[in-house]
Scaffold this active site. Sequence first.
Site, PDB file in Angstrom:
ATOM      1  N   GLY A 150      -3.979   2.088   3.786  1.00 54.14           N
ATOM      2  CA  GLY A 150      -2.885   1.681   4.645  1.00 54.14           C
ATOM      3  C   GLY A 150      -1.676   1.315   3.817  1.00 54.14           C
ATOM      4  O   GLY A 150      -1.777   1.014   2.623  1.00 54.14           O
ATOM      5  N   CYS A 151      -0.507   1.316   4.445  1.00 54.78           N
ATOM      6  CA  CYS A 151       0.721   1.029   3.699  1.00 54.78           C
ATOM      7  C   CYS A 151       0.759  -0.423   3.227  1.00 54.78           C
ATOM      8  O   CYS A 151       0.997  -0.699   2.039  1.00 54.78           O
ATOM      9  CB  CYS A 151       1.951   1.366   4.538  1.00 54.78           C
ATOM     10  SG  CYS A 151       1.979   0.644   6.204  1.00 54.78           S
ATOM     11  N   TYR A 152       0.514  -1.383   4.125  1.00 50.22           N
ATOM     12  CA  TYR A 152       0.490  -2.784   3.711  1.00 50.22           C
ATOM     13  C   TYR A 152      -0.621  -3.056   2.689  1.00 50.22           C
ATOM     14  O   TYR A 152      -0.385  -3.726   1.677  1.00 50.22           O
ATOM     15  CB  TYR A 152       0.299  -3.704   4.915  1.00 50.22           C
ATOM     16  CG  TYR A 152       1.446  -3.789   5.884  1.00 50.22           C
ATOM     17  CD1 TYR A 152       2.664  -4.373   5.521  1.00 50.22           C
ATOM     18  CD2 TYR A 152       1.311  -3.334   7.197  1.00 50.22           C
ATOM     19  CE1 TYR A 152       3.708  -4.488   6.434  1.00 50.22           C
ATOM     20  CE2 TYR A 152       2.355  -3.448   8.117  1.00 50.22           C
ATOM     21  CZ  TYR A 152       3.547  -4.029   7.722  1.00 50.22           C
ATOM     22  OH  TYR A 152       4.568  -4.149   8.629  1.00 50.22           O
TER      23      TYR A 152
END
Length: 307
Positions: free
Chosen positions: A113-115
């Site tokens: 995921g990006c976060y």
Amino acid sequence: MTQTVFIDGAAGTTGLEIVERLQGRPEFELIVLDDSQRKDASARAEAFHAADFAVLCLPDEAAREAAALAEGSGVRIIDASSAYRTAGDWTYGFPELIGRDRIAAANRVSNPGCYPTGFLALVAPLVRKGLLPGDWPFVCHAVSGYSGGGKALIARFEADRTIAFRDYGLALGHKHVPEMQLYARLAHPPVFAPAVIPAHRGMVVEVPLHLHLMRQAAPADGLRDALADFYAGSPVVTVHPDAPDEILLRTDSVPSDKLGLWVFGSADGTQARLVARLDNLGKGASGAAVQNLNLMAGLPETAGLAL
């Protein structure tokens, strides 16, 4: 030798940016379905069976359905959804943490995921080295451009220019938390506080630390040095030695597949802030998928990336 790639969900934000990174590269030939076939299960299954590689740019449930359509084929899959990020039979697609050789040999890779990319880049190496305690109750604050929310959120922000800040995930239990806990090897799920700002792309992820309350913790300079050692030679990740007065996200940011890390410490040594800046559509999504695709295809890791 040209290898074939099918992007299932190529019309979405992540898919479009992957296509941009692959255009003009003779190593790959894209298998493209026309608009009438994009949701046709038979046509998609045929594309999976014809491809050397597939990238799933779909919601979680649709990604699971796509993986089922690919069963029985020899296609090697990269999934950009969160459907398989903690699945034991999928390889987590963070080569800097997991190992490039493992990605290169994998048949099923789940993009981070990006976060979590920012959080794990900061925390995981330090916990592994024993410089931060794995049983600490970590907190993660983060802001992202609205493109990470998909078409609906993009449309909302672009239609309503009065939105200045969107706090969300307020019920806790965000779907990114399990991968953050698992791959950082934490005893407790971190408290994750994400927000969206009126910029199309870009992301800052921060982990504040009470160093003086931890039973084991290196000073800020030691944390920075350890990260610099861990990522030494990385063409994608940069650990910045400086401590600027501010870190900015700009509304006109261009695509980037870089990941920058900083460590800030208080003058008395009692507190620190770990900060990551990345493009949520770059190293946080499409750039990471292409990086993994390059490794799986036996090509230079950074080919086609915006660095």
